[in-house]
Design a protein around this motif. Structure first.
Motif, short mmCIF file in Angstrom:
data_model
loop_
_atom_site.label_atom_id
_atom_site.label_comp_id
_atom_site.label_asym_id
_atom_site.label_seq_id
_atom_site.Cartn_x
_atom_site.Cartn_y
_atom_site.Cartn_z
N LEU A 21 40.42 40.13 47.94
CA LEU A 21 41.49 39.44 47.22
C LEU A 21 42.45 38.81 48.20
CD1 LEU A 21 42.31 42.10 44.47
CD2 LEU A 21 41.01 39.97 44.18
N ASN A 22 42.96 37.64 47.85
CA ASN A 22 43.94 36.94 48.68
C ASN A 22 45.11 36.51 47.80
OD1 ASN A 22 44.85 35.69 51.19
ND2 ASN A 22 44.45 33.75 50.17
N SER A 23 46.32 36.70 48.28
CA SER A 23 47.50 36.36 47.49
C SER A 23 48.61 35.86 48.40
CB SER A 23 47.99 37.57 46.70
OG SER A 23 49.20 37.28 46.03
N LEU A 24 49.39 34.90 47.89
CA LEU A 24 50.55 34.40 48.63
C LEU A 24 51.82 35.13 48.23
CD1 LEU A 24 49.84 30.54 48.52
CD2 LEU A 24 49.39 32.14 50.39
N ASP A 25 51.85 35.69 47.01
CA ASP A 25 53.06 36.34 46.52
C ASP A 25 52.85 37.80 46.15
OD1 ASP A 25 51.50 36.11 44.27
OD2 ASP A 25 52.80 34.67 43.25
N GLU A 26 51.62 38.35 46.33
CA GLU A 26 51.27 39.73 45.99
C GLU A 26 51.46 40.02 44.50
OE1 GLU A 26 53.24 42.49 48.54
OE2 GLU A 26 52.25 41.76 50.35
N VAL A 27 51.43 38.99 43.69
CA VAL A 27 51.49 39.12 42.23
C VAL A 27 50.23 38.55 41.60
CG1 VAL A 27 52.75 38.53 40.14
CG2 VAL A 27 54.01 39.10 42.22
N GLU A 28 49.90 37.33 42.00
CA GLU A 28 48.69 36.67 41.53
C GLU A 28 47.69 36.56 42.68
OE1 GLU A 28 50.24 33.01 39.94
OE2 GLU A 28 50.31 33.86 37.91
N TYR A 29 46.41 36.77 42.34
CA TYR A 29 45.39 36.86 43.38
C TYR A 29 44.23 35.91 43.11
CZ TYR A 29 47.72 41.20 44.77
OH TYR A 29 48.64 42.12 45.18
N ASP A 30 43.56 35.53 44.19
CA ASP A 30 42.29 34.82 44.12
C ASP A 30 41.19 35.75 44.62
OD1 ASP A 30 42.98 32.12 43.25
OD2 ASP A 30 44.01 31.91 45.17
N ILE A 31 40.01 35.65 43.99
CA ILE A 31 38.85 36.42 44.43
C ILE A 31 38.02 35.56 45.38
CG2 ILE A 31 36.79 37.70 43.74
CD1 ILE A 31 37.99 38.03 40.99
N TYR A 32 37.71 36.09 46.54
CA TYR A 32 36.86 35.39 47.50
C TYR A 32 35.58 36.18 47.74
CZ TYR A 32 40.43 31.96 48.79
OH TYR A 32 41.33 30.93 48.77
N LEU A 33 34.48 35.45 47.85
CA LEU A 33 33.19 36.03 48.19
C LEU A 33 32.91 35.72 49.65
CD1 LEU A 33 30.46 37.36 47.39
CD2 LEU A 33 29.67 35.08 46.73
N LYS A 34 32.73 36.77 50.44
CA LYS A 34 32.49 36.61 51.87
C LYS A 34 31.00 36.57 52.16
CE LYS A 34 33.62 36.65 56.31
NZ LYS A 34 34.50 35.63 56.94
N ASP A 35 30.56 35.49 52.81
CA ASP A 35 29.18 35.35 53.27
C ASP A 35 29.17 35.71 54.76
OD1 ASP A 35 26.70 34.56 54.19
OD2 ASP A 35 26.63 32.73 52.99
N PRO A 36 28.78 36.93 55.11
CA PRO A 36 28.83 37.32 56.52
C PRO A 36 27.77 36.64 57.38
CG PRO A 36 27.81 39.04 55.22
CD PRO A 36 28.27 38.00 54.24
N ILE A 37 26.74 36.10 56.74
CA ILE A 37 25.68 35.43 57.49
C ILE A 37 26.16 34.06 57.98
CG2 ILE A 37 23.32 34.53 57.38
CD1 ILE A 37 22.76 36.65 55.23
N LYS A 38 26.77 33.31 57.06
CA LYS A 38 27.30 31.99 57.42
C LYS A 38 28.75 32.06 57.89
CE LYS A 38 24.39 29.62 54.01
NZ LYS A 38 24.39 28.73 52.80
N ASN A 39 29.35 33.26 57.79
CA ASN A 39 30.76 33.45 58.14
C ASN A 39 31.63 32.46 57.36
OD1 ASN A 39 32.93 34.67 59.40
ND2 ASN A 39 32.89 33.24 61.13
N TYR A 40 31.44 32.49 56.03
CA TYR A 40 32.15 31.54 55.17
C TYR A 40 32.70 32.29 53.96
CZ TYR A 40 33.17 27.11 52.85
OH TYR A 40 33.81 26.06 52.26
N ASP A 41 33.88 31.85 53.48
CA ASP A 41 34.51 32.46 52.32
C ASP A 41 34.47 31.49 51.14
OD1 ASP A 41 35.14 34.46 54.08
OD2 ASP A 41 37.18 33.76 54.43
#
Length: 219
Positions: free
Chosen positions: A52-72
């Motif tokens: 999870l990533n958030s700028l205000d610690e109230v609302e969040y975005d879900i990110y999927l991490k691809d460790p093979i391509k090192n991409y979010d």
């Protein structure tokens, strides 16, 4: 025996026989819920993971991490209150807790089209969610209007939901599945006390064990 052909609604073709109700219900279930599968073996864990990533610690975005391509990859359309996202082993669906009309509910999202639906039982507050080791069910920690805590399990389509356990006392802090997919460990707290119970996924019988045992269940 005479061979009889059936149409897609299980009505015999060129026959005065009635439709087979069991087969009709079976096909109706499969047509409505093609994503509900029954894996008899554990699904291998994917190297992909969510955060999870958030700028205000109230609302969040879900990110999927691809460790093979090192991409979010950003999964959801807009930032919102999100808790406990859990990725299915084949990476196509995410179970997570979100707030809808002031109540926390269990939702499931398709990672391709990013559409989500709520599948938890009405009248309960959802705190945490996890896929079982077979990807057949989503288990979620709930509390009801009487303040009781427990675990429900629901199929990914939301069409079948079953109570797994409910306790009159104690707060369910966390739960994990054993690596052999035979047990679920539950961590309870109440009035400064803390204890661990192991529950058999097959028989639903429990045994209280020491608090150190939960860490063996950690992914």
């Amino acid at each position: 025996d005479q061979l009889v052909s059936y149409d897609h609604q299980m009505h015999p073709i060129h026959s005065g026989e009635a439709a087979d109700p069991q087969m009709q219900a079976y096909l109706h279930e499969k047509i409505r819920a093609p994503e509900d599968v029954l894996n008899t073996w554990q699904v291998p864990k994917s190297p992909y993971f969510l955060f999870l990533n958030s700028l205000d610690e109230v609302e969040y975005d879900i990110y999927l991490k691809d460790p093979i391509k090192n991409y979010d990859y950003r999964v959801n359309h807009k930032a919102q209150l999100i808790l406990s996202p859990d990725l299915s082993s084949h990476r196509q669906r995410i179970a997570f807790v979100e707030e809808v009309d002031g109540r926390k509910v269990l939702s499931i999202m398709n990672t391709v089209d990013k559409r989500s639906i709520s599948i938890s039982s009405p009248g309960v507050e959802v705190h945490q969610a996890r896929w079982d080791p077979f990807d057949n069910w989503i288990f979620y920690h709930f509390s009801d209007e009487k303040g009781r805590h427990g675990l429900m399990r629901v199929r990914p389509s939301g069409l079948e939901s079953k109570l797994f356990l409910r306790e009159d006392m104690g707060y369910l802090k966390d739960f994990y599945f054993s690596q052999d997919a035979r047990f679920v460990g539950t961590h309870w707290t109440e009035a400064g006390r803390s204890w661990i119970q192991h529950w058999s996924l097959r028989s639903k019988t429990s045994a209280q064990v020491s608090a150190d045992s939960l860490y063996a269940y950690s992914p």
